[in-house]
Design a protein around this motif. Structure first.
Motif, short mmCIF file in Angstrom:
data_model
loop_
_atom_site.label_atom_id
_atom_site.label_comp_id
_atom_site.label_asym_id
_atom_site.label_seq_id
_atom_site.Cartn_x
_atom_site.Cartn_y
_atom_site.Cartn_z
N VAL A 32 0.84 -1.20 0.00
CA VAL A 32 0.00 0.00 0.00
C VAL A 32 0.88 1.25 0.00
O VAL A 32 0.65 2.18 -0.78
CB VAL A 32 -0.96 -0.01 1.22
CG1 VAL A 32 -1.65 1.33 1.38
CG2 VAL A 32 -1.98 -1.13 1.05
N PHE A 33 1.88 1.28 0.86
CA PHE A 33 2.77 2.44 0.92
C PHE A 33 3.53 2.60 -0.40
O PHE A 33 3.75 3.72 -0.87
CB PHE A 33 3.73 2.29 2.10
CG PHE A 33 4.65 3.45 2.33
CD1 PHE A 33 4.43 4.71 1.80
CD2 PHE A 33 5.77 3.29 3.13
CE1 PHE A 33 5.28 5.77 2.04
CE2 PHE A 33 6.63 4.34 3.39
CZ PHE A 33 6.39 5.58 2.82
N GLY A 34 3.92 1.50 -1.03
CA GLY A 34 4.59 1.58 -2.32
C GLY A 34 3.71 2.23 -3.38
O GLY A 34 4.20 3.00 -4.22
N LEU A 35 2.41 1.94 -3.33
CA LEU A 35 1.49 2.59 -4.27
C LEU A 35 1.39 4.09 -3.98
O LEU A 35 1.31 4.89 -4.91
CB LEU A 35 0.12 1.92 -4.22
CG LEU A 35 0.09 0.48 -4.73
CD1 LEU A 35 -1.26 -0.16 -4.47
CD2 LEU A 35 0.44 0.43 -6.21
N VAL A 141 2.00 10.29 5.62
CA VAL A 141 0.75 9.62 5.22
C VAL A 141 1.04 8.18 4.76
O VAL A 141 0.33 7.24 5.13
CB VAL A 141 0.03 10.42 4.11
CG1 VAL A 141 -1.09 9.60 3.48
CG2 VAL A 141 -0.50 11.72 4.67
N GLY A 142 2.08 8.00 3.98
CA GLY A 142 2.45 6.67 3.52
C GLY A 142 2.82 5.73 4.66
O GLY A 142 2.41 4.58 4.70
N HIS A 143 3.60 6.24 5.61
CA HIS A 143 3.98 5.42 6.76
C HIS A 143 2.77 5.13 7.65
O HIS A 143 2.66 4.04 8.22
CB HIS A 143 5.10 6.10 7.56
CG HIS A 143 6.44 5.95 6.94
ND1 HIS A 143 6.91 6.85 6.01
CD2 HIS A 143 7.40 5.01 7.09
CE1 HIS A 143 8.12 6.46 5.62
NE2 HIS A 143 8.44 5.35 6.26
N LEU A 144 1.87 6.09 7.77
CA LEU A 144 0.64 5.86 8.53
C LEU A 144 -0.19 4.77 7.86
O LEU A 144 -0.70 3.86 8.53
CB LEU A 144 -0.16 7.16 8.64
CG LEU A 144 -1.51 7.06 9.36
CD1 LEU A 144 -1.31 6.67 10.82
CD2 LEU A 144 -2.24 8.40 9.27
N ALA A 145 -0.32 4.84 6.54
CA ALA A 145 -1.06 3.79 5.80
C ALA A 145 -0.39 2.44 6.00
O ALA A 145 -1.07 1.43 6.24
CB ALA A 145 -1.13 4.15 4.32
N TYR A 146 0.94 2.41 5.93
CA TYR A 146 1.68 1.17 6.19
C TYR A 146 1.29 0.60 7.56
O TYR A 146 0.97 -0.58 7.68
CB TYR A 146 3.20 1.42 6.14
CG TYR A 146 4.01 0.29 6.74
CD1 TYR A 146 4.26 -0.87 6.01
CD2 TYR A 146 4.49 0.36 8.04
CE1 TYR A 146 4.98 -1.92 6.56
CE2 TYR A 146 5.20 -0.69 8.60
CZ TYR A 146 5.45 -1.82 7.85
OH TYR A 146 6.15 -2.86 8.41
N GLY A 147 1.33 1.43 8.58
CA GLY A 147 1.05 0.97 9.93
C GLY A 147 -0.37 0.49 10.12
O GLY A 147 -0.61 -0.52 10.78
#
Length: 159
Positions: A32-35, A141-147
């Motif tokens: 998800v974070f990669g996207l 935001v990306g790291h939050l989505a990752y978590g």
């Protein structure tokens, strides 16, 4: 004459957390974070910055960047599993696991993306070295989505 006496035993586990759920959750969160990185964060993060942490770019190497990014996510997922294993009630409750995952994602962002990555890239002489501190809202935001994805997947997959 021999006699047998039943002795109560308690099972002791030396494991903390479900590392397999951590790996799977970490991979899902990394995807998800990669996207997010691919479509919302300006290049060359996946193509140059991440591979250059290991001296593998430039030139741009998007596939290598994805592989490294996914590996980082899996390893960090094991770290999440170990932390959640210290409080097993967190991993078994979806809302608690989502919250713990969100907090973990932000902690990873602050520690690794904001502080460690710019120092590391400077040390290896990367041409894509960000400033220190490397504060980016989209990275947060990306790291939050990752978590959040990690926490949700962990709750769904842990034994």
């Amino acid at each position: 004459m021999a006699t047998e006496t039943a002795t109560p035993t308690s099972e002791v586990s030396t494991e903390t957390g479900d590392w397999k759920a951590g790996v799977a959750g970490g991979l899902a969160g990394s995807a998800v974070f990669g996207l997010v990185m691919t479509y919302a964060i300006a290049a060359p993060l996946l193509e140059v910055v991440i591979p250059s942490m290991y001296g593998l770019a430039p030139p741009a190497a998007p596939f290598v960047g994805w592989v490294i990014h996914m590996a980082h996510g899996a390893v960090l997922g094991v770290g999440f599993a170990a932390l959640v294993g210290l409080r097993p009630s967190v991993g078994g409750d979806v809302s608690k696991s989502l919250g713990a995952g969100a907090a973990y994602g932000i902690a990873v962002w602050v520690a690794l993306a904001v502080i460690v990555m710019p120092i590391w890239l400077s040390a290896v002489g990367s041409p894509a070295n960000p400033p220190l501190p490397n504060v980016s809202a989209m990275s947060a935001v990306g790291h939050l989505a990752y978590g959040v994805v990690l926490g949700g997947a962990y709750a769904a997959l842990a034994n």
